[in-house]
Design a protein around this motif. Structure first.
Motif, PDB file in Angstrom:
ATOM      1  N   SER A   1     -11.908  11.493 -41.823  1.00  0.00           N
ATOM      2  CA  SER A   1     -11.443  11.665 -43.319  1.00  0.00           C
ATOM      3  C   SER A   1     -12.233  12.007 -44.185  1.00  0.00           C
ATOM      4  O   SER A   1     -11.882  12.567 -45.171  1.00  0.00           O
ATOM      5  CB  SER A   1     -10.488  10.273 -43.707  1.00  0.00           C
ATOM      6  N   ALA A   2     -13.591  11.762 -44.020  1.00  0.00           N
ATOM      7  CA  ALA A   2     -14.511  12.259 -44.728  1.00  0.00           C
ATOM      8  C   ALA A   2     -15.168  13.512 -44.566  1.00  0.00           C
ATOM      9  O   ALA A   2     -15.659  14.192 -45.564  1.00  0.00           O
ATOM     10  CB  ALA A   2     -15.898  11.225 -44.651  1.00  0.00           C
ATOM     11  N   VAL A   3     -14.749  14.198 -43.297  1.00  0.00           N
ATOM     12  CA  VAL A   3     -15.002  15.469 -43.034  1.00  0.00           C
ATOM     13  C   VAL A   3     -14.071  16.465 -43.228  1.00  0.00           C
ATOM     14  O   VAL A   3     -14.285  17.808 -43.818  1.00  0.00           O
ATOM     15  CB  VAL A   3     -15.663  15.331 -41.292  1.00  0.00           C
TER      16      VAL A   3
ATOM     17  N   THR B   1      -2.195  16.755 -38.108  1.00  0.00           N
ATOM     18  CA  THR B   1      -2.481  16.585 -36.783  1.00  0.00           C
ATOM     19  C   THR B   1      -2.709  15.157 -36.488  1.00  0.00           C
ATOM     20  O   THR B   1      -3.569  14.570 -36.817  1.00  0.00           O
ATOM     21  CB  THR B   1      -3.530  17.393 -36.417  1.00  0.00           C
ATOM     22  N   PRO B   2      -1.480  14.438 -35.535  1.00  0.00           N
ATOM     23  CA  PRO B   2      -1.662  13.277 -35.323  1.00  0.00           C
ATOM     24  C   PRO B   2      -2.818  12.802 -34.595  1.00  0.00           C
ATOM     25  O   PRO B   2      -3.254  13.732 -33.538  1.00  0.00           O
ATOM     26  CB  PRO B   2      -0.436  12.960 -34.671  1.00  0.00           C
ATOM     27  N   LEU B   3      -3.788  11.928 -35.014  1.00  0.00           N
ATOM     28  CA  LEU B   3      -4.861  11.698 -34.225  1.00  0.00           C
ATOM     29  C   LEU B   3      -4.647  10.686 -33.196  1.00  0.00           C
ATOM     30  O   LEU B   3      -4.284   9.544 -33.342  1.00  0.00           O
ATOM     31  CB  LEU B   3      -6.013  11.079 -35.204  1.00  0.00           C
ATOM     32  N   THR B   4      -4.862  11.403 -31.975  1.00  0.00           N
ATOM     33  CA  THR B   4      -4.623  10.334 -30.656  1.00  0.00           C
ATOM     34  C   THR B   4      -5.967  10.504 -29.808  1.00  0.00           C
ATOM     35  O   THR B   4      -6.840  11.432 -30.001  1.00  0.00           O
ATOM     36  CB  THR B   4      -3.541  10.866 -29.819  1.00  0.00           C
ATOM     37  N   MET B   5      -5.796   9.847 -28.904  1.00  0.00           N
ATOM     38  CA  MET B   5      -6.893  10.077 -27.764  1.00  0.00           C
ATOM     39  C   MET B   5      -7.203  11.226 -27.124  1.00  0.00           C
ATOM     40  O   MET B   5      -8.102  11.808 -26.667  1.00  0.00           O
ATOM     41  CB  MET B   5      -6.830   8.815 -26.738  1.00  0.00           C
ATOM     42  N   GLU B   6      -6.038  11.873 -27.244  1.00  0.00           N
ATOM     43  CA  GLU B   6      -6.138  13.490 -26.557  1.00  0.00           C
ATOM     44  C   GLU B   6      -6.239  14.249 -27.473  1.00  0.00           C
ATOM     45  O   GLU B   6      -6.509  15.522 -27.171  1.00  0.00           O
ATOM     46  CB  GLU B   6      -4.671  13.534 -26.202  1.00  0.00           C
ATOM     47  N   THR B   7      -6.421  14.186 -28.761  1.00  0.00           N
ATOM     48  CA  THR B   7      -6.698  15.257 -29.980  1.00  0.00           C
ATOM     49  C   THR B   7      -7.995  15.755 -29.596  1.00  0.00           C
ATOM     50  O   THR B   7      -8.832  15.036 -29.219  1.00  0.00           O
ATOM     51  CB  THR B   7      -6.625  14.470 -31.197  1.00  0.00           C
ATOM     52  N   ARG B   8      -8.037  17.287 -29.568  1.00  0.00           N
ATOM     53  CA  ARG B   8      -9.454  17.633 -29.299  1.00  0.00           C
ATOM     54  C   ARG B   8     -10.004  18.190 -30.785  1.00  0.00           C
ATOM     55  O   ARG B   8      -9.249  18.748 -31.613  1.00  0.00           O
ATOM     56  CB  ARG B   8      -9.074  18.787 -28.669  1.00  0.00           C
ATOM     57  N   PHE B   9     -11.249  18.031 -30.856  1.00  0.00           N
ATOM     58  CA  PHE B   9     -11.955  18.295 -32.110  1.00  0.00           C
ATOM     59  C   PHE B   9     -11.655  19.609 -32.473  1.00  0.00           C
ATOM     60  O   PHE B   9     -11.323  19.979 -33.711  1.00  0.00           O
ATOM     61  CB  PHE B   9     -13.286  17.640 -32.002  1.00  0.00           C
ATOM     62  N   VAL B  10     -12.272  20.588 -31.715  1.00  0.00           N
ATOM     63  CA  VAL B  10     -12.350  22.051 -31.965  1.00  0.00           C
ATOM     64  C   VAL B  10     -10.809  22.623 -31.995  1.00  0.00           C
ATOM     65  O   VAL B  10     -10.378  23.212 -32.952  1.00  0.00           O
ATOM     66  CB  VAL B  10     -13.297  22.811 -30.845  1.00  0.00           C
ATOM     67  N   GLU B  11     -10.248  22.602 -30.827  1.00  0.00           N
ATOM     68  CA  GLU B  11      -8.876  23.022 -30.835  1.00  0.00           C
ATOM     69  C   GLU B  11      -7.626  22.768 -31.561  1.00  0.00           C
ATOM     70  O   GLU B  11      -6.929  23.288 -32.136  1.00  0.00           O
ATOM     71  CB  GLU B  11      -8.341  23.024 -29.130  1.00  0.00           C
ATOM     72  N   ASP B  12      -7.581  21.344 -31.899  1.00  0.00           N
ATOM     73  CA  ASP B  12      -6.453  20.907 -32.558  1.00  0.00           C
ATOM     74  C   ASP B  12      -7.014  20.456 -34.134  1.00  0.00           C
ATOM     75  O   ASP B  12      -5.986  20.414 -34.905  1.00  0.00           O
ATOM     76  CB  ASP B  12      -6.162  19.428 -32.020  1.00  0.00           C
TER      77      ASP B  12
ATOM     78  N   ASP C   1      -9.584  22.011 -35.588  1.00  0.00           N
ATOM     79  CA  ASP C   1     -10.527  23.147 -35.786  1.00  0.00           C
ATOM     80  C   ASP C   1     -11.856  22.709 -36.664  1.00  0.00           C
ATOM     81  O   ASP C   1     -12.490  23.415 -37.480  1.00  0.00           O
ATOM     82  CB  ASP C   1      -9.665  23.746 -37.286  1.00  0.00           C
ATOM     83  N   LEU C   2     -12.451  21.608 -36.198  1.00  0.00           N
ATOM     84  CA  LEU C   2     -13.795  21.351 -36.430  1.00  0.00           C
ATOM     85  C   LEU C   2     -14.859  22.278 -35.997  1.00  0.00           C
ATOM     86  O   LEU C   2     -14.763  22.895 -34.845  1.00  0.00           O
ATOM     87  CB  LEU C   2     -14.198  19.972 -35.770  1.00  0.00           C
ATOM     88  N   GLU C   3     -15.632  22.781 -36.793  1.00  0.00           N
ATOM     89  CA  GLU C   3     -16.794  23.520 -36.537  1.00  0.00           C
ATOM     90  C   GLU C   3     -17.874  22.993 -36.119  1.00  0.00           C
ATOM     91  O   GLU C   3     -18.021  21.497 -36.534  1.00  0.00           O
ATOM     92  CB  GLU C   3     -17.267  24.645 -37.740  1.00  0.00           C
ATOM     93  N   SER C   4     -19.090  23.510 -35.748  1.00  0.00           N
ATOM     94  CA  SER C   4     -20.386  22.831 -35.285  1.00  0.00           C
ATOM     95  C   SER C   4     -20.745  21.820 -36.259  1.00  0.00           C
ATOM     96  O   SER C   4     -21.210  20.817 -36.174  1.00  0.00           O
ATOM     97  CB  SER C   4     -21.147  23.648 -34.707  1.00  0.00           C
ATOM     98  N   ILE C   5     -20.888  22.360 -37.665  1.00  0.00           N
ATOM     99  CA  ILE C   5     -21.556  21.698 -38.777  1.00  0.00           C
ATOM    100  C   ILE C   5     -20.672  20.409 -39.024  1.00  0.00           C
ATOM    101  O   ILE C   5     -21.154  19.464 -39.506  1.00  0.00           O
ATOM    102  CB  ILE C   5     -21.616  22.527 -40.148  1.00  0.00           C
TER     103      ILE C   5
ATOM    104  N   GLU D   1     -17.408  22.106 -22.437  1.00  0.00           N
ATOM    105  CA  GLU D   1     -17.050  20.580 -22.542  1.00  0.00           C
ATOM    106  C   GLU D   1     -17.174  20.221 -24.177  1.00  0.00           C
ATOM    107  O   GLU D   1     -16.257  19.388 -24.476  1.00  0.00           O
ATOM    108  CB  GLU D   1     -17.965  19.711 -21.906  1.00  0.00           C
ATOM    109  N   ILE D   2     -17.854  20.617 -24.819  1.00  0.00           N
ATOM    110  CA  ILE D   2     -17.972  20.380 -26.120  1.00  0.00           C
ATOM    111  C   ILE D   2     -16.731  21.094 -27.004  1.00  0.00           C
ATOM    112  O   ILE D   2     -16.215  20.490 -27.932  1.00  0.00           O
ATOM    113  CB  ILE D   2     -19.259  20.986 -26.808  1.00  0.00           C
ATOM    114  N   ILE D   3     -16.423  22.291 -26.522  1.00  0.00           N
ATOM    115  CA  ILE D   3     -15.245  22.990 -27.117  1.00  0.00           C
ATOM    116  C   ILE D   3     -14.000  22.192 -26.831  1.00  0.00           C
ATOM    117  O   ILE D   3     -13.282  22.014 -27.819  1.00  0.00           O
ATOM    118  CB  ILE D   3     -15.085  24.348 -26.738  1.00  0.00           C
TER     119      ILE D   3
END
Length: 99
Positions: free
Chosen positions: A23-25, A34-45, A47-51, A81-83
């Motif tokens: 929530s700070a990022v 996007t509901p945050l679940t254990m299956e939520t993906r950082f990049v694909e769901d 849209d987090l960038e590397s920064i 794997e990171i993606i």
């Protein structure tokens, strides 16, 4: 020298901490979309960038300290794997390091 055993860390507690850090990022509207679940993906769901991942791990490091080695964790992963990294993978990693 004796050490005090670390109580089992509940994955739900780690998920809550991760949600707070996200929530700070992220924009709160984006996070709510996007509901945050254990299956939520950082990049694909989310849209987090590397920064954003760097910022997120910095926030979590402040919370958990040196017991959780995020640079080592990410270094052990290949780019695909990171993606594809999911919230659950990070939660399980953190909980495992704190046990």
């Amino acid at each position: 020298m004796t050490t005090t055993p670390t109580p089992d860390v509940d994955e739900a507690e780690v998920l809550t901490a991760l949600t707070e850090a996200l929530s700070a990022v992220l924009d709160p509207v984006e996070l709510e979309a996007t509901p945050l679940t254990m299956e939520t993906r950082f990049v694909e769901d989310l849209d987090l960038e590397s920064i954003d991942l760097v910022t997120l791990t910095g926030l979590l490091r402040r919370r958990y300290g040196d017991r959780v080695d995020f640079p080592g964790f990410f270094a052990s992963l290949e780019l695909p794997e990171i993606i594809g990294l999911s919230v659950g993978q990070v939660v399980r990693y953190v909980a495992g390091r704190l046990r």
